[in-house]
Scaffold this active site. Structure first.
Site, PDB file in Angstrom:
ATOM      1  N   LYS A 115      76.715  -1.758 100.271  1.00 55.95           N
ATOM      2  CA  LYS A 115      77.085  -2.264 101.570  1.00 55.95           C
ATOM      3  C   LYS A 115      78.136  -3.112 101.904  1.00 55.95           C
ATOM      4  CE  LYS A 115      72.612  -0.783 103.567  1.00 55.95           C
ATOM      5  NZ  LYS A 115      72.085   0.028 102.736  1.00 55.95           N
ATOM      6  N   GLU A 199      72.557 -10.472 107.954  1.00 59.34           N
ATOM      7  CA  GLU A 199      73.439 -10.258 109.358  1.00 59.34           C
ATOM      8  C   GLU A 199      72.513 -10.381 110.594  1.00 59.34           C
ATOM      9  OE1 GLU A 199      74.953  -6.265 108.480  1.00 59.34           O
ATOM     10  OE2 GLU A 199      73.123  -5.285 109.663  1.00 59.34           O
ATOM     11  N   HIS A 234      61.756   2.771 109.270  1.00 61.94           N
ATOM     12  CA  HIS A 234      63.168   2.782 109.008  1.00 61.94           C
ATOM     13  C   HIS A 234      63.764   4.258 108.486  1.00 61.94           C
ATOM     14  CE1 HIS A 234      63.663  -1.495 109.673  1.00 61.94           C
ATOM     15  NE2 HIS A 234      62.610  -1.536 108.569  1.00 61.94           N
ATOM     16  N   ARG A 291      77.298  12.079 101.528  1.00 64.26           N
ATOM     17  CA  ARG A 291      76.582  13.266 101.260  1.00 64.26           C
ATOM     18  C   ARG A 291      76.372  14.057 102.596  1.00 64.26           C
ATOM     19  NH1 ARG A 291      71.619  12.086 103.001  1.00 64.26           N
ATOM     20  NH2 ARG A 291      71.078   9.796 102.876  1.00 64.26           N
TER      21      ARG A 291
END
Length: 480
Positions: A115, A199, A234, A291
């Site tokens: 990330k 973040e 999630h 993908r």
């Protein structure tokens, strides 16, 4: 390209094989001993057992898969999703053995697999990102400084993460240290990499992703958006295309941003660029999945393309056969992931035997399926049985067809997420389009808790009745 080895199992393996068959390409299935009688094994032209049930001894054995591909003269390997699909080393291994990896180049997988590296690559293109830091952090005092600067609540995320692992929401400063330590520990355990970053936590976000496809001639197209805001832990459960909230202008902007993300890492093949959309309809780059996604069928239906066919064509060196202006949205598509999970028990896996397994059929209904009646659900893999997809001229039509298709599904022997699907598609928040990624927490968890309480109250009442009847017997005994 005359033969493709499909390095996966279940519904996605069959999905890839169906397109290969349509294109006149032979297929090879690989399987573990637990999947010996699985439908994907029967569907393929050839099949080879590659190991014991645990995926580390079978579906994750890249060396063994390459060996089988070479023995059977397969020209290419399609990894599906999960397992080796985002493994840069496996992509390199294919390249070294002159086998085409039907996916991006290993360099792009590496960049977007981290990330932090992804943020670094993307920031040169002025794509909006959630406020935070672009470096791994383990120093608690530094983390506190950054958190104060961007403001609570914050999100701690594993750099190498996915599926919600190594992710923690922190509401207050005094929770930061313990949550950070947990995130680092979970990331280390799940990915072998404890790097985390911080973040700003976007409250009430919507999860919007853009499907892209890139060829080796510099052409990059986007196939519009999917909304994936209905999630548990999630993980996505319901997806739709298009989103009910995007305007044509916002769709155009986000599509262009997704194309730039693909450009930033010299992308090839199918990929998905994920964004968060806040309450004011500001969008922020989240990550790129290198993908084919589980939810790709809804994009195929609304854009009228076969994404697996495009993957194969691009992998064998062809240019994309259409331009961006050729692509238009037609109707609306919904997808429900049908998991062998108990939605009334925190979505815990419900392994067992499929005593009855009958699928819905009809116009506007598509089921991408990996099981059949009489099979056992193995404990070793993701518990997804199938994906139920419906298509309508309008969102309302797709919803009504979905509710009918769910009621026509017949699964006995294991619990599934089908009743949860009914709950979602009947719920006013979903039907009105007024929902976000907290839908399950806001609406369903409360209902599930109420349902549990009802069951517990019933059990308590039965116990009390039993005790009362026993006491009555004792009271009557001396007079008998």
């Amino acid at each position: 390209m005359k033969k493709i080895l499909v390095a996966n199992r279940g519904e996605i393996a069959i999905r890839v094989m169906k397109t290969a068959e349509k294109m006149g390409i032979k297929t090879v299935a690989v399987f573990s001993t637990a999947d010996r009688h699985a439908p994907h094994v029967k569907f393929a032209d050839e099949a080879v057992c590659i190991g014991e049930p645990p995926s580390t001894q079978s579906y994750l054995r890249g060396d063994k898969i390459i060996e089988v591909a070479k023995q059977l003269h397969a020209d290419a390997i399609h990894p599906g999703y999960g397992f080796l699909s985002e493994n840069a080393e496996f992509a390199e291994l294919c390249e070294q053995n002159n086998i085409v990896f039907i996916g991006p180049r290993s360099k792009a997988i590496k960049i977007m697999g981290s990330k932090l590296a992804a943020k670094e690559a993307v920031k040169h293109y002025n794509i909006p990102m959630v406020p935070g830091i672009d470096e791994a952090i383990t120093d608690i005092s530094k983390a506190k400084e950054i958190a104060k600067e961007i403001g609570f609540p914050i999100l701690i995320k594993a750099s190498a993460g996915g599926g919600g692992k190594g992710m923690r929401i922190v509401e207050k400063e005094n929770e930061l240290e313990s949550q950070m330590n947990r995130a680092i520990s979970e990331a280390t355990s799940a990915f072998g990499d404890g790097s985390v970053f911080i973040e700003k936590y976007v409250t009430s976000p919507r999860h919007i992703e853009i499907q892209i496809m890139a060829d080796s001639y510099g052409n990059i197209l986007h196939f519009f958006e999917r909304e994936c805001s209905i999630q548990r832990r999630h993980q996505k459960v319901v997806e739709e295309a298009p989103s009910s909230i995007l305007t044509p202008e916002l769709r155009h902007k986000m599509g262009e941003a997704a194309v730039l993300v693909a450009k930033s890492c010299d992308y090839l093949g199918a990929g998905t660029v994920e964004f968060l959309l806040d309450a004011d309809r500001n969008y922020y780059f989240l990550e790129m999945n290198t993908r084919l996604q589980v939810e790709h069928p809804v994009s195929e239906i609304i854009s009228g393309v076969d994404l697996v066919e495009l993957q194969i064509r691009v992998a064998r060196g062809e240019a994309l056969p259409m331009k961006q202006d050729d692509l238009k949205i037609h109707g609306h598509a919904l997808e429900l992931r049908v998991y062998a999970e108990d939605p009334l028990n925190d979505f815990l896996p419900s392994v067992g035997h499929l005593d009855t397994y009958k699928l819905p059929v009809g116009k506007g209904i598509r089921v991408d399926n990996g099981y059949e009646e009489g099979m056992d659900i193995p404990i070793y893999y993701d518990p997804m049985l199938s994906k139920l997809i419906t298509y309508g001229k309008s969102r309302e039509e797709a919803i009504q067809l979905m509710l009918k298709a769910i009621s026509d599904y017949d699964v006995q022997g294991v619990k599934t997420t089908l009743p949860f699907g009914t709950y979602v598609f009947e719920h006013e928040a979903f039907r009105s389009g007024n929902f976000d990624t907290n839908f399950v927490k806001k609406h369903y968890e409360l209902e599930a808790t109420k349902e549990h309480l009802k069951v517990e109250e019933k059990i308590a009442a039965l116990i009390a009745l039993k005790k009362y009847l026993e006491d009555q017997k004792l009271v009557r005994l001396p007079n008998s």
